[in-house]
Scaffold this motif. Structure first.
Motif, mmCIF file in Angstrom:
data_model
loop_
_atom_site.group_PDB
_atom_site.id
_atom_site.type_symbol
_atom_site.label_atom_id
_atom_site.label_comp_id
_atom_site.label_asym_id
_atom_site.label_seq_id
_atom_site.Cartn_x
_atom_site.Cartn_y
_atom_site.Cartn_z
ATOM 1 N N PHE A 128 22.838 42.022 15.883
ATOM 2 C CA PHE A 128 21.835 41.801 16.541
ATOM 3 C C PHE A 128 21.475 42.790 17.858
ATOM 4 O O PHE A 128 20.505 43.435 18.085
ATOM 5 N N ASP A 129 22.555 42.447 18.790
ATOM 6 C CA ASP A 129 22.831 43.228 20.177
ATOM 7 C C ASP A 129 22.752 44.616 19.736
ATOM 8 O O ASP A 129 21.909 45.405 20.576
ATOM 9 N N GLY A 130 23.372 44.893 18.859
ATOM 10 C CA GLY A 130 23.810 46.612 18.639
ATOM 11 C C GLY A 130 22.275 47.089 18.160
ATOM 12 O O GLY A 130 22.319 48.398 18.120
ATOM 13 N N THR A 131 21.507 46.378 17.557
ATOM 14 C CA THR A 131 20.013 47.242 17.013
ATOM 15 C C THR A 131 18.935 46.960 17.911
ATOM 16 O O THR A 131 17.848 47.036 17.348
ATOM 17 N N ALA A 132 19.162 46.387 19.046
ATOM 18 C CA ALA A 132 17.940 45.864 19.912
ATOM 19 C C ALA A 132 17.972 46.621 21.345
ATOM 20 O O ALA A 132 18.986 46.981 21.950
ATOM 21 N N GLU A 133 16.668 46.942 21.543
ATOM 22 C CA GLU A 133 16.579 47.675 22.797
ATOM 23 C C GLU A 133 16.917 46.787 24.354
ATOM 24 O O GLU A 133 16.740 45.616 24.057
ATOM 25 N N GLY A 134 17.763 47.469 25.146
ATOM 26 C CA GLY A 134 18.195 46.653 26.211
ATOM 27 C C GLY A 134 19.271 45.757 26.156
ATOM 28 O O GLY A 134 20.079 45.264 27.118
ATOM 29 N N TRP A 135 19.930 45.876 24.658
ATOM 30 C CA TRP A 135 21.108 45.089 24.522
ATOM 31 C C TRP A 135 22.106 46.108 24.032
ATOM 32 O O TRP A 135 22.157 47.489 24.021
ATOM 33 N N GLY A 136 23.070 45.951 23.062
ATOM 34 C CA GLY A 136 24.022 46.676 22.754
ATOM 35 C C GLY A 136 25.172 45.836 21.985
ATOM 36 O O GLY A 136 25.532 44.807 22.496
ATOM 37 N N PHE A 137 25.899 46.509 21.247
ATOM 38 C CA PHE A 137 27.122 45.576 20.613
ATOM 39 C C PHE A 137 28.178 45.859 21.519
ATOM 40 O O PHE A 137 28.467 46.745 22.082
ATOM 41 N N SER A 138 28.777 44.561 22.026
ATOM 42 C CA SER A 138 29.675 44.633 22.947
ATOM 43 C C SER A 138 31.148 44.122 22.382
ATOM 44 O O SER A 138 31.355 43.264 21.870
ATOM 45 N N ARG A 139 32.113 45.232 22.535
ATOM 46 C CA ARG A 139 33.548 44.985 22.090
ATOM 47 C C ARG A 139 34.092 43.799 22.688
ATOM 48 O O ARG A 139 34.815 42.923 22.245
ATOM 49 N N GLY A 140 33.866 43.530 24.136
ATOM 50 C CA GLY A 140 34.519 42.511 24.918
ATOM 51 C C GLY A 140 33.743 41.036 24.452
ATOM 52 O O GLY A 140 34.663 40.113 24.137
ATOM 53 N N ASP A 141 32.644 41.173 24.018
ATOM 54 C CA ASP A 141 32.056 39.777 23.479
ATOM 55 C C ASP A 141 32.490 39.619 22.264
ATOM 56 O O ASP A 141 33.021 38.286 21.971
ATOM 57 N N MET A 142 33.012 40.473 21.214
ATOM 58 C CA MET A 142 33.630 40.176 19.975
ATOM 59 C C MET A 142 35.171 39.798 20.405
ATOM 60 O O MET A 142 35.734 38.758 19.621
ATOM 61 N N ILE A 143 35.740 40.260 21.282
ATOM 62 C CA ILE A 143 37.157 39.694 21.485
ATOM 63 C C ILE A 143 37.027 38.480 22.139
ATOM 64 O O ILE A 143 38.080 37.623 21.659
ATOM 65 N N ALA A 144 36.139 38.162 22.944
ATOM 66 C CA ALA A 144 36.062 36.722 23.367
ATOM 67 C C ALA A 144 35.670 35.543 22.331
ATOM 68 O O ALA A 144 36.343 34.626 22.304
ATOM 69 N N ASN A 145 34.714 36.180 21.521
ATOM 70 C CA ASN A 145 34.492 35.154 20.119
ATOM 71 C C ASN A 145 35.914 35.172 19.493
ATOM 72 O O ASN A 145 35.912 33.937 19.048
ATOM 73 N N ALA A 146 36.449 36.074 19.026
ATOM 74 C CA ALA A 146 37.728 35.873 18.253
ATOM 75 C C ALA A 146 38.855 35.197 18.863
ATOM 76 O O ALA A 146 39.444 34.343 18.399
ATOM 77 N N ALA A 147 38.857 35.375 20.537
ATOM 78 C CA ALA A 147 39.820 34.328 21.229
ATOM 79 C C ALA A 147 39.476 32.906 21.229
ATOM 80 O O ALA A 147 40.391 32.235 21.006
ATOM 81 N N GLY A 148 38.153 32.664 21.340
ATOM 82 C CA GLY A 148 37.827 31.203 21.282
ATOM 83 C C GLY A 148 37.993 30.584 19.972
ATOM 84 O O GLY A 148 38.765 29.547 19.828
ATOM 85 N N THR A 149 37.839 31.273 19.037
ATOM 86 C CA THR A 149 38.033 30.880 17.557
ATOM 87 C C THR A 149 39.487 30.604 17.175
ATOM 88 O O THR A 149 40.110 29.816 16.781
ATOM 89 N N ALA A 150 40.355 31.844 17.660
ATOM 90 C CA ALA A 150 41.829 31.525 17.646
ATOM 91 C C ALA A 150 42.444 30.507 18.278
ATOM 92 O O ALA A 150 43.403 29.959 17.796
ATOM 93 N N LEU A 151 41.929 30.151 19.373
ATOM 94 C CA LEU A 151 42.642 28.897 20.346
ATOM 95 C C LEU A 151 42.214 27.730 19.521
ATOM 96 O O LEU A 151 43.338 27.061 19.252
ATOM 97 N N PHE A 152 41.155 27.645 18.619
ATOM 98 C CA PHE A 152 41.062 26.138 17.956
ATOM 99 C C PHE A 152 41.990 26.458 16.631
ATOM 100 O O PHE A 152 42.825 25.401 16.326
#
Length: 309
Positions: A128-152
Protein backbone atom coordinates in the motif's frame (compact mmCIF):
# COMPACT_ATOMS: atom_id res chain seq x y z
CA UNK A 1 1.28 6.29 12.70
CA UNK A 2 -0.49 3.58 10.68
CA UNK A 3 1.91 1.00 12.11
CA UNK A 4 1.11 2.17 15.65
CA UNK A 5 -2.62 1.98 14.91
CA UNK A 6 -2.16 -1.59 13.69
CA UNK A 7 -0.20 -2.34 16.88
CA UNK A 8 -3.06 -1.11 19.06
CA UNK A 9 -5.64 -3.02 17.03
CA UNK A 10 -3.60 -6.17 17.49
CA UNK A 11 -3.38 -5.60 21.24
CA UNK A 12 -7.16 -5.22 21.47
CA UNK A 13 -7.96 -8.25 19.32
CA UNK A 14 -5.23 -10.61 20.49
CA UNK A 15 -4.85 -9.60 24.13
CA UNK A 16 -6.65 -12.69 25.51
CA UNK A 17 -4.08 -14.86 23.72
CA UNK A 18 -0.74 -13.28 24.64
CA UNK A 19 -0.09 -14.98 27.97
CA UNK A 20 0.47 -18.65 28.61
CA UNK A 21 -0.31 -21.04 25.73
CA UNK A 22 -4.00 -21.83 25.98
CA UNK A 23 -4.74 -25.35 27.21
CA UNK A 24 -5.30 -28.01 24.56
CA UNK A 25 -7.15 -31.18 25.42
CA UNK A 26 -4.91 -34.17 24.65
CA UNK A 27 -6.17 -37.29 22.97
CA UNK A 28 -5.50 -40.78 24.28
CA UNK A 29 -2.25 -40.89 22.31
CA UNK A 30 -1.03 -37.67 23.94
CA UNK A 31 -1.20 -35.66 20.69
CA UNK A 32 -3.20 -32.40 20.69
CA UNK A 33 -6.78 -32.79 19.54
CA UNK A 34 -7.70 -30.62 16.57
CA UNK A 35 -10.92 -28.69 17.22
CA UNK A 36 -12.38 -28.22 13.75
CA UNK A 37 -15.01 -25.75 14.91
CA UNK A 38 -12.43 -23.59 16.60
CA UNK A 39 -10.10 -23.83 13.60
CA UNK A 40 -12.82 -22.70 11.19
CA UNK A 41 -13.83 -19.88 13.53
CA UNK A 42 -10.27 -18.63 13.98
CA UNK A 43 -9.56 -18.85 10.25
CA UNK A 44 -12.71 -16.88 9.40
CA UNK A 45 -12.05 -14.37 12.18
CA UNK A 46 -8.48 -13.82 11.00
CA UNK A 47 -9.67 -13.24 7.43
CA UNK A 48 -12.33 -10.77 8.59
CA UNK A 49 -9.84 -8.91 10.82
CA UNK A 50 -7.29 -8.74 7.99
CA UNK A 51 -9.83 -7.50 5.45
CA UNK A 52 -11.44 -4.94 7.76
CA UNK A 53 -8.09 -3.58 8.95
CA UNK A 54 -6.73 -3.21 5.43
CA UNK A 55 -9.91 -1.44 4.26
CA UNK A 56 -9.77 0.90 7.27
CA UNK A 57 -6.13 1.79 6.74
CA UNK A 58 -6.53 2.08 2.96
CA UNK A 59 -9.30 4.63 3.36
CA UNK A 60 -7.51 6.52 6.14
CA UNK A 61 -3.99 6.75 4.74
CA UNK A 62 -3.88 5.80 1.07
CA UNK A 63 -6.39 8.07 -0.65
CA UNK A 64 -4.16 9.13 -3.58
CA UNK A 65 -2.53 6.33 -5.57
CA UNK A 66 0.60 6.62 -7.69
CA UNK A 67 2.77 4.10 -9.56
CA UNK A 68 4.64 1.68 -7.29
CA UNK A 69 7.85 3.22 -5.95
CA UNK A 70 10.37 2.76 -3.14
CA UNK A 71 11.19 5.22 -0.38
CA UNK A 72 14.22 5.24 1.91
CA UNK A 73 13.12 6.31 5.39
CA UNK A 74 15.83 4.43 7.30
CA UNK A 75 17.28 7.64 8.76
CA UNK A 76 14.04 8.95 10.22
CA UNK A 77 13.11 9.18 13.91
CA UNK A 78 16.41 7.63 15.09
CA UNK A 79 15.09 4.29 13.75
CA UNK A 80 12.30 4.18 16.33
CA UNK A 81 9.85 3.42 13.53
CA UNK A 82 11.90 0.42 12.46
CA UNK A 83 12.00 -1.01 15.98
CA UNK A 84 8.25 -0.49 16.14
CA UNK A 85 7.78 -2.49 12.95
CA UNK A 86 9.74 -5.37 14.48
CA UNK A 87 7.68 -5.19 17.68
CA UNK A 88 4.40 -5.22 15.75
CA UNK A 89 5.50 -8.25 13.72
CA UNK A 90 6.56 -10.05 16.90
CA UNK A 91 3.24 -9.29 18.60
CA UNK A 92 1.22 -10.48 15.62
CA UNK A 93 3.30 -13.65 15.25
CA UNK A 94 2.80 -14.52 18.90
CA UNK A 95 -0.89 -13.70 18.89
CA UNK A 96 -1.50 -15.77 15.75
CA UNK A 97 0.44 -18.67 17.26
CA UNK A 98 -1.63 -18.66 20.46
CA UNK A 99 -4.88 -18.49 18.52
CA UNK A 100 -4.04 -21.48 16.35
CA UNK A 101 -2.65 -23.50 19.26
CA UNK A 102 -6.05 -22.99 20.88
CA UNK A 103 -7.61 -24.71 17.87
CA UNK A 104 -5.46 -27.80 18.46
CA UNK A 105 -2.84 -27.26 15.77
CA UNK A 106 0.52 -28.67 16.75
CA UNK A 107 3.24 -26.29 17.89
CA UNK A 108 5.18 -26.16 14.62
CA UNK A 109 2.10 -25.62 12.45
CA UNK A 110 0.80 -22.89 14.77
CA UNK A 111 4.23 -21.22 14.82
CA UNK A 112 4.45 -21.18 11.03
CA UNK A 113 0.87 -19.93 10.67
CA UNK A 114 1.36 -17.12 13.18
CA UNK A 115 4.54 -15.96 11.48
CA UNK A 116 3.02 -16.16 8.00
CA UNK A 117 -0.01 -14.10 9.05
CA UNK A 118 2.23 -11.43 10.59
CA UNK A 119 4.26 -11.11 7.40
CA UNK A 120 1.08 -11.04 5.31
CA UNK A 121 -0.30 -8.11 7.30
CA UNK A 122 2.94 -6.15 7.25
CA UNK A 123 3.77 -6.85 3.62
CA UNK A 124 0.32 -5.73 2.50
CA UNK A 125 0.86 -2.39 4.26
CA UNK A 126 4.22 -1.96 2.56
CA UNK A 127 2.65 -2.62 -0.83
CA UNK A 128 0.00 0.00 0.00
CA UNK A 129 2.82 2.41 0.91
CA UNK A 130 4.47 1.73 -2.43
CA UNK A 131 1.42 2.87 -4.37
CA UNK A 132 0.45 5.86 -2.21
CA UNK A 133 1.34 9.52 -2.65
CA UNK A 134 3.60 10.76 0.12
CA UNK A 135 4.65 7.25 1.09
CA UNK A 136 6.71 4.53 -0.57
CA UNK A 137 7.78 0.93 -0.24
CA UNK A 138 10.45 0.77 2.48
CA UNK A 139 13.04 -2.00 2.38
CA UNK A 140 14.02 -1.04 5.93
CA UNK A 141 10.46 -1.60 7.11
CA UNK A 142 10.36 -5.02 5.47
CA UNK A 143 13.66 -6.02 7.07
CA UNK A 144 12.28 -4.95 10.47
CA UNK A 145 9.05 -6.87 9.84
CA UNK A 146 11.03 -10.01 8.98
CA UNK A 147 13.27 -9.56 12.03
CA UNK A 148 10.33 -9.34 14.46
CA UNK A 149 8.71 -12.41 12.93
CA UNK A 150 12.02 -14.31 12.95
CA UNK A 151 12.54 -13.51 16.64
CA UNK A 152 9.30 -15.25 17.53
CA UNK A 153 9.42 -18.11 15.03
CA UNK A 154 13.11 -18.88 15.60
CA UNK A 155 12.75 -19.12 19.37
CA UNK A 156 9.57 -21.15 19.17
CA UNK A 157 11.18 -23.68 16.84
CA UNK A 158 14.43 -23.80 18.82
CA UNK A 159 13.14 -23.75 22.41
CA UNK A 160 9.37 -24.24 22.32
CA UNK A 161 8.94 -20.94 24.21
CA UNK A 162 10.12 -17.31 24.22
CA UNK A 163 13.24 -16.76 26.39
CA UNK A 164 13.54 -13.30 24.81
CA UNK A 165 10.44 -11.16 24.31
CA UNK A 166 9.89 -7.83 22.58
CA UNK A 167 7.95 -5.45 24.81
CA UNK A 168 6.56 -1.95 24.57
CA UNK A 169 6.63 1.00 26.96
CA UNK A 170 5.25 4.54 26.83
CA UNK A 171 5.43 7.74 28.85
CA UNK A 172 4.23 11.20 27.88
CA UNK A 173 6.98 13.37 26.37
CA UNK A 174 7.50 17.15 26.50
CA UNK A 175 7.93 17.56 22.72
CA UNK A 176 4.42 17.10 21.34
CA UNK A 177 3.28 20.67 22.25
CA UNK A 178 6.02 22.07 20.01
CA UNK A 179 4.63 20.28 16.91
CA UNK A 180 1.13 19.12 17.84
CA UNK A 181 0.03 18.67 14.22
CA UNK A 182 2.80 16.10 13.72
CA UNK A 183 3.21 14.56 17.18
CA UNK A 184 -0.39 14.83 18.40
CA UNK A 185 -2.56 17.32 20.24
CA UNK A 186 -4.08 14.86 22.70
CA UNK A 187 -2.66 11.99 24.73
CA UNK A 188 -4.52 9.47 22.61
CA UNK A 189 -3.00 10.79 19.38
CA UNK A 190 0.44 11.15 20.97
CA UNK A 191 0.26 7.48 21.90
CA UNK A 192 0.29 6.76 18.17
CA UNK A 193 2.42 9.55 16.72
CA UNK A 194 4.99 10.74 19.29
CA UNK A 195 8.09 8.57 18.90
CA UNK A 196 9.73 10.47 21.78
CA UNK A 197 7.26 8.82 24.14
CA UNK A 198 7.79 5.21 23.06
CA UNK A 199 10.27 2.64 24.36
CA UNK A 200 10.95 -0.85 23.08
CA UNK A 201 12.47 -3.57 25.23
CA UNK A 202 14.17 -6.93 24.74
CA UNK A 203 13.25 -8.86 27.87
CA UNK A 204 15.40 -11.91 28.68
CA UNK A 205 14.17 -14.64 31.04
CA UNK A 206 17.17 -15.29 33.30
CA UNK A 207 16.27 -18.83 34.35
CA UNK A 208 15.91 -19.90 30.71
CA UNK A 209 19.46 -18.90 29.83
CA UNK A 210 21.62 -19.09 32.94
CA UNK A 211 22.11 -21.97 35.40
CA UNK A 212 20.14 -20.98 38.50
CA UNK A 213 18.99 -22.87 41.57
CA UNK A 214 15.48 -24.23 42.15
CA UNK A 215 14.63 -21.32 44.46
CA UNK A 216 15.37 -18.69 41.81
CA UNK A 217 12.18 -16.95 40.61
CA UNK A 218 11.45 -18.42 37.18
CA UNK A 219 9.46 -15.33 36.18
CA UNK A 220 12.31 -12.83 36.65
CA UNK A 221 13.56 -11.15 33.48
CA UNK A 222 16.26 -8.61 32.64
CA UNK A 223 15.26 -6.07 29.99
CA UNK A 224 17.35 -3.87 27.70
CA UNK A 225 15.46 -0.90 26.26
CA UNK A 226 15.82 1.64 23.48
CA UNK A 227 14.11 4.94 22.68
CA UNK A 228 14.75 8.27 21.02
CA UNK A 229 14.22 11.77 22.39
CA UNK A 230 14.43 15.39 21.31
CA UNK A 231 12.74 14.68 17.96
CA UNK A 232 10.29 17.17 16.45
CA UNK A 233 10.94 16.04 12.86
CA UNK A 234 11.79 12.84 11.04
CA UNK A 235 15.34 13.56 9.84
CA UNK A 236 15.99 16.85 11.65
CA UNK A 237 14.20 19.31 13.90
CA UNK A 238 12.75 22.36 12.11
CA UNK A 239 13.47 25.82 13.59
CA UNK A 240 11.15 26.80 16.42
CA UNK A 241 10.85 30.20 18.10
CA UNK A 242 9.28 30.33 21.55
CA UNK A 243 6.82 32.94 22.87
CA UNK A 244 9.75 35.03 24.12
CA UNK A 245 11.20 35.29 20.60
CA UNK A 246 14.14 33.01 21.31
CA UNK A 247 14.92 29.93 19.26
CA UNK A 248 14.25 26.64 21.03
CA UNK A 249 16.79 23.92 20.22
CA UNK A 250 16.40 20.25 21.16
CA UNK A 251 19.21 17.69 21.18
CA UNK A 252 18.19 14.57 19.28
CA UNK A 253 19.55 11.59 21.19
CA UNK A 254 19.27 7.85 21.59
CA UNK A 255 18.44 6.45 25.02
CA UNK A 256 19.45 3.01 26.30
CA UNK A 257 17.95 1.35 29.37
CA UNK A 258 18.54 -1.56 31.72
CA UNK A 259 15.72 -2.71 33.98
CA UNK A 260 14.25 -5.77 35.71
CA UNK A 261 11.11 -7.23 34.19
CA UNK A 262 8.76 -10.18 34.64
CA UNK A 263 7.48 -12.95 32.39
CA UNK A 264 4.09 -13.41 33.98
CA UNK A 265 3.36 -16.51 31.92
CA UNK A 266 5.97 -18.40 33.98
CA UNK A 267 4.07 -17.96 37.24
CA UNK A 268 2.49 -21.30 38.12
CA UNK A 269 -1.02 -22.06 39.42
CA UNK A 270 -2.62 -18.80 38.32
CA UNK A 271 -6.32 -18.13 38.72
CA UNK A 272 -8.44 -17.55 35.60
CA UNK A 273 -8.56 -13.84 36.46
CA UNK A 274 -4.77 -13.68 36.63
CA UNK A 275 -4.47 -15.54 33.33
CA UNK A 276 -6.73 -12.97 31.67
CA UNK A 277 -4.54 -10.22 33.09
CA UNK A 278 -1.51 -11.89 31.54
CA UNK A 279 -3.22 -11.79 28.19
CA UNK A 280 -3.65 -8.03 28.46
CA UNK A 281 -0.30 -7.12 30.03
CA UNK A 282 2.27 -9.52 28.60
CA UNK A 283 3.33 -7.29 25.69
CA UNK A 284 3.77 -4.20 27.88
CA UNK A 285 6.91 -3.63 29.94
CA UNK A 286 6.05 -3.42 33.63
CA UNK A 287 7.04 -0.27 35.51
CA UNK A 288 10.29 -0.92 37.37
CA UNK A 289 13.51 0.89 38.38
CA UNK A 290 15.83 1.43 35.44
CA UNK A 291 19.22 2.80 34.47
CA UNK A 292 19.43 5.02 31.40
CA UNK A 293 22.37 6.21 29.33
CA UNK A 294 22.31 8.91 26.66
CA UNK A 295 25.05 11.17 25.33
CA UNK A 296 23.41 14.38 26.60
CA UNK A 297 22.59 13.44 30.21
CA UNK A 298 25.02 10.56 30.73
CA UNK A 299 23.80 7.93 33.21
CA UNK A 300 20.49 8.49 34.97
CA UNK A 301 18.48 6.41 37.43
CA UNK A 302 14.70 6.23 37.21
CA UNK A 303 13.21 4.84 40.46
CA UNK A 304 9.91 3.72 38.93
CA UNK A 305 8.80 5.25 35.62
CA UNK A 306 11.11 6.56 32.91
CA UNK A 307 11.42 10.33 33.26
CA UNK A 308 9.25 12.46 30.99
CA UNK A 309 11.58 14.31 28.60
Amino acid sequence: MKRCLLLLLCCLVLRPCLGQPLPITPTASGAPELKQGRLIGVAIGSAVFYTATMILLRKAWYKKRVPFHAFNDNGEWLQMDKVGHAATAYLMSRGGYELFRWTGLNDRAATLTGGALALLFQTTLEVFDGTAEGWGFSRGDMIANAAGTALFVGQQYAFGNQPVQLKYGWRKSIYAPYRPNLLGKTTGIQLLKDYNAQQYWLSLNIASVFPVGPQFPRWLNLAVGYSGSGMTGGHANPPYVGPDGREVVFERRRQFYLSPDADLSRIQQLSPTAERFIGMAQFFKIAAPSLEYNRVNGVRFHPFLVKKD
